[in-house]
Scaffold this motif. Structure first.
Motif, mmCIF file in Angstrom:
data_model
loop_
_atom_site.group_PDB
_atom_site.id
_atom_site.type_symbol
_atom_site.label_atom_id
_atom_site.label_comp_id
_atom_site.label_asym_id
_atom_site.label_seq_id
_atom_site.Cartn_x
_atom_site.Cartn_y
_atom_site.Cartn_z
ATOM 1 N N UNK A 190 0.756 -1.158 0.017
ATOM 2 C CA UNK A 190 0.050 0.026 0.087
ATOM 3 C C UNK A 190 1.006 1.434 -0.104
ATOM 4 N N UNK A 191 0.846 2.123 -0.931
ATOM 5 C CA UNK A 191 1.803 3.133 -1.210
ATOM 6 C C UNK A 191 1.115 4.056 -2.285
ATOM 7 N N UNK A 192 1.315 5.078 -2.012
ATOM 8 C CA UNK A 192 0.645 6.291 -3.107
ATOM 9 C C UNK A 192 1.552 6.603 -4.264
ATOM 10 N N UNK A 193 2.931 6.280 -3.991
ATOM 11 C CA UNK A 193 3.874 6.400 -5.255
ATOM 12 C C UNK A 193 3.648 4.883 -6.025
ATOM 13 N N UNK A 194 3.751 5.294 -7.230
ATOM 14 C CA UNK A 194 3.478 4.240 -8.066
ATOM 15 C C UNK A 194 5.223 3.443 -8.051
ATOM 16 N N UNK A 195 5.922 4.465 -8.084
ATOM 17 C CA UNK A 195 7.469 4.233 -8.095
ATOM 18 C C UNK A 195 8.058 3.095 -7.097
ATOM 19 N N UNK A 196 7.345 3.462 -5.940
ATOM 20 C CA UNK A 196 7.808 2.782 -4.852
ATOM 21 C C UNK A 196 6.972 1.475 -4.619
ATOM 22 N N UNK A 197 5.782 1.494 -5.348
ATOM 23 C CA UNK A 197 4.977 0.028 -5.380
ATOM 24 C C UNK A 197 5.732 -0.869 -6.340
ATOM 25 N N UNK A 198 6.108 -0.154 -7.443
ATOM 26 C CA UNK A 198 6.959 -1.337 -8.462
ATOM 27 C C UNK A 198 8.303 -1.577 -7.727
ATOM 28 N N UNK A 199 8.924 -0.878 -6.890
ATOM 29 C CA UNK A 199 10.123 -1.369 -6.271
ATOM 30 C C UNK A 199 9.795 -2.379 -5.497
ATOM 31 N N UNK A 200 8.735 -2.282 -4.594
ATOM 32 C CA UNK A 200 8.401 -3.058 -3.623
ATOM 33 C C UNK A 200 8.019 -4.494 -4.190
ATOM 34 N N UNK A 201 7.174 -4.378 -5.175
ATOM 35 C CA UNK A 201 6.784 -5.425 -6.021
ATOM 36 C C UNK A 201 7.601 -6.330 -6.392
ATOM 37 N N UNK A 202 8.858 -5.612 -6.892
ATOM 38 C CA UNK A 202 10.006 -6.182 -7.653
ATOM 39 C C UNK A 202 10.896 -6.886 -6.566
ATOM 40 N N UNK A 203 11.029 -6.308 -5.494
ATOM 41 C CA UNK A 203 11.833 -6.727 -4.420
ATOM 42 C C UNK A 203 11.152 -8.132 -3.967
ATOM 43 N N UNK A 204 9.768 -8.011 -3.548
ATOM 44 C CA UNK A 204 9.058 -9.274 -3.195
ATOM 45 C C UNK A 204 9.063 -10.343 -4.040
ATOM 46 N N UNK A 205 9.035 -10.107 -5.516
ATOM 47 C CA UNK A 205 9.168 -11.085 -6.275
ATOM 48 C C UNK A 205 10.555 -11.639 -6.360
ATOM 49 N N UNK A 246 3.267 5.236 5.050
ATOM 50 C CA UNK A 246 2.586 6.092 6.236
ATOM 51 C C UNK A 246 1.702 7.317 5.712
ATOM 52 N N UNK A 247 2.435 7.977 4.709
ATOM 53 C CA UNK A 247 1.716 9.038 4.161
ATOM 54 C C UNK A 247 1.157 8.975 2.981
ATOM 55 N N UNK A 248 -0.178 9.050 2.808
ATOM 56 C CA UNK A 248 -0.985 8.839 1.573
ATOM 57 C C UNK A 248 -2.149 9.536 1.613
ATOM 58 N N UNK A 249 -2.649 10.051 0.706
ATOM 59 C CA UNK A 249 -3.980 10.682 0.691
ATOM 60 C C UNK A 249 -5.225 9.825 0.807
ATOM 61 N N UNK A 250 -6.507 10.324 1.008
ATOM 62 C CA UNK A 250 -7.435 9.818 1.779
ATOM 63 C C UNK A 250 -7.497 9.035 2.724
ATOM 64 N N UNK A 251 -6.960 7.836 2.834
ATOM 65 C CA UNK A 251 -6.797 7.423 4.315
ATOM 66 C C UNK A 251 -5.234 6.918 4.350
ATOM 67 N N UNK A 252 -4.425 7.584 5.626
ATOM 68 C CA UNK A 252 -2.952 7.262 5.572
ATOM 69 C C UNK A 252 -2.616 6.042 6.203
ATOM 70 N N UNK A 253 -1.187 5.772 6.449
ATOM 71 C CA UNK A 253 -0.934 4.410 7.141
ATOM 72 C C UNK A 253 -1.570 4.195 8.616
ATOM 73 N N UNK A 254 -1.507 5.012 9.656
ATOM 74 C CA UNK A 254 -2.131 5.028 10.675
ATOM 75 C C UNK A 254 -3.501 4.607 10.512
ATOM 76 N N UNK A 255 -4.318 5.403 9.917
ATOM 77 C CA UNK A 255 -5.698 5.053 9.857
ATOM 78 C C UNK A 255 -6.012 3.769 9.452
ATOM 79 N N UNK A 256 -5.323 3.393 8.393
ATOM 80 C CA UNK A 256 -5.545 2.122 7.689
ATOM 81 C C UNK A 256 -5.030 1.040 8.753
#
Ligand code: C2E
Ligand code: MG
Ligand code: MG
Length: 408
Positions: free
Chosen positions: A16-31, A65-75
């Motif tokens: 869960x991340x609002x930055x698509x770059x960080x998401x793609x990086x995370x996804x690649x590391x997980x794979x 942690x920092x995301x629009x709409x619902x942030x990390x702590x709220x999630x």
């Protein structure tokens, strides 16, 4: 027995991340870490909607942690309300003290927070954190997790006696003597194999089956305890009581009847209830608990620390034991904030004259810490995983050989 940590098998992750770059990086590391099923969400709202569509929660969540709409702590608060049990990693480019306080918040909410990592993530940091998780989960239970439980099938399973009991030993920390065992329900499904209780207890609660299920667990586990007594082993047996059952006045007589049927002493029977039990019909629950205590049964407050009751409030209920949730026990030696909570809970319990059980003693470090803090009993994977009745005696022999290490 003392075991080295192995990489838990993780097949699926939600990033869960609002930055698509960080998401793609995370996804690649997980794979790269062989996590094949990678889901992504751009904020908390998106994540919750996605979780609703998945057949089972992912094995791991990585939450920014920092995301629009619902942030990390709220999630995290929303995930706690859903009683999510999957491990969570907090990821953020903000300072470590801030990440640490979010970790503490998540733990206090009863979530399984594995730790936090600075962004951008690296494979070594992620891998190290995942290895800290402990022993791998059996493949069968992972498979079982992926399919929801059908209430009708659960009803049949009860009739066909597919629900059985596993036993988790509780060991006296000062002497290494086994004081008793916790009875934990297991479903042996003919085609799906072992199904863990987290998958079917909520279904039993929602579909009017929890009463029958609990009486079965009690009947089987009391019969087994009586059997061990005949072999010269004087043990107590702890059974989990769903909050819903505390609304039934008949429960007191039903438990007494079973205790007499199996010829156990009332003090050998421990009834575990959680703080949430007391949030419902307090007067009715208090009535049931008081009457059980009057008859000599012992009462344990389970998962202490994950609810919101104050100790003052709890002191008015006739508990004999406090069981500290494993989220405050495992890894506490490395986390000062957990040590503070653990120590203060143990101190308060001892002032109130309660026995204490530390759940989640997974390492020798955990064991040494709870021993140093004066906890009475330990339950956890360092000593054993929950086992079938036939495995208990061989395990008891093996425990003896580990005594010098545990008492040293
Ligand atoms: P609980 O009552 O808090 O039981 C302790 C759970 O923590 C058990 O999981 C146990 O195996 C696990 N545990 C203990 N030590 C460790 C450790 O060192 N590491 C880890 N990772 N886990 C540890 P289990 O058997 O999966 O049970 C989960 C929950 O299901 C129980 O939590 C209880 O709330 C519920 N449950 C199980 N059987 C019954 C039942 O007969 N009736 C009701 N109402 N609930 C039940
Ligand atoms: Mg319990
Ligand atoms: Mg517990």
């Amino acid at each position: 027995m003392p075991a080295t940590a192995a990489l838990r098998v993780i097949d699926s992750v939600l990033i869960v991340d609002d930055s698509s770059v960080q998401r793609s990086l995370g996804a690649a590391l997980c794979r790269e870490l062989r996590i094949t099923d990678v889901h992504q969400a751009e904020d908390g709202v998106d994540a919750l909607a996605l979780l609703d569509t998945l057949p089972a929660p992912p094995d791991l969540l990585i939450v920014d942690l920092e995301m629009p709409n619902m942030d990390g702590p709220e999630l995290l608060a929303a995930l706690s309300a859903r009683r999510l049990r999957s491990p969570i990693i907090v990821a953020s480019s903000r300072e470590s003290a801030l990440r640490q306080s979010v970790e503490d918040m998540g733990t206090a909410l009863g979530l399984r927070i594995l730790g936090s990592l600075p962004k951008p993530l690296t494979q070594s940091a992620l891998g190290t954190l995942l290895r800290r998780q402990g022993s791998p989960e059996p493949a069968e239970s992972r498979a079982a997790k992926t399919a929801p439980v059908d209430p009708q099938e659960l009803r049949l399973a009860l009739e066909r006696e597919e629900i059985i009991v596993f036993y988790h030993p509780q060991v006296e920390i000062g002497t290494c003597r086994v004081r008793g065992l916790e009875a934990l329900a297991r479903w042996h499904h003919p085609s799906r194999g072992w199904i863990p209780p987290d998958a079917f207890i909520p279904v039993a609660e929602q579909h009017g089956l929890i009463h029958a299920l609990t009486l079965r667990v009690m009947d089987l586990s009391m019969a087994q305890t009586a059997q061990w007594s005949r072999l010269g082993l004087d043990l107590s047996i702890a059974v989990n009581i769903s909050p819903l059952l505390l609304e039934r006045g008949e429960l007191v007589q039903e438990i007494s009847d079973l205790q007499r049927k199996h010829n156990l002493r009332a003090e050998q029977v421990v009834l575990e209830v959680t703080e949430s039990s007391l949030l419902r019909e307090l007067a009715v629950a208090l009535g049931v608990l008081t009457r059980l205590r009057l008859r000599g049964f012992r009462l344990s407050l389970d998962d202490y620390g994950t609810g919101f009751s104050s100790m003052q409030q709890l002191a008015r209920i006739p508990f004999t034991e406090l069981k500290i949730d494993r989220s405050f026990v495992h890894g506490a030696a490395e986390r000062e904030s957990l040590q503070v909570i653990l120590r203060s809970a143990l101190d308060m319990a001892s002032e109130l004259g309660l026995e204490t059980v530390a759940e989640g003693v997974e390492s020798l470090q955990d064991w040494k810490l709870v021993r140093q803090y004066g906890c009475t009993l330990a339950q956890g994977w360092l000593l054993a995983k929950a086992m079938s009745a036939s495995e208990f005696e061989p395990w008891l022999h093996r425990l003896r050989t580990h005594r010098p290490e545990l008492l040293g």
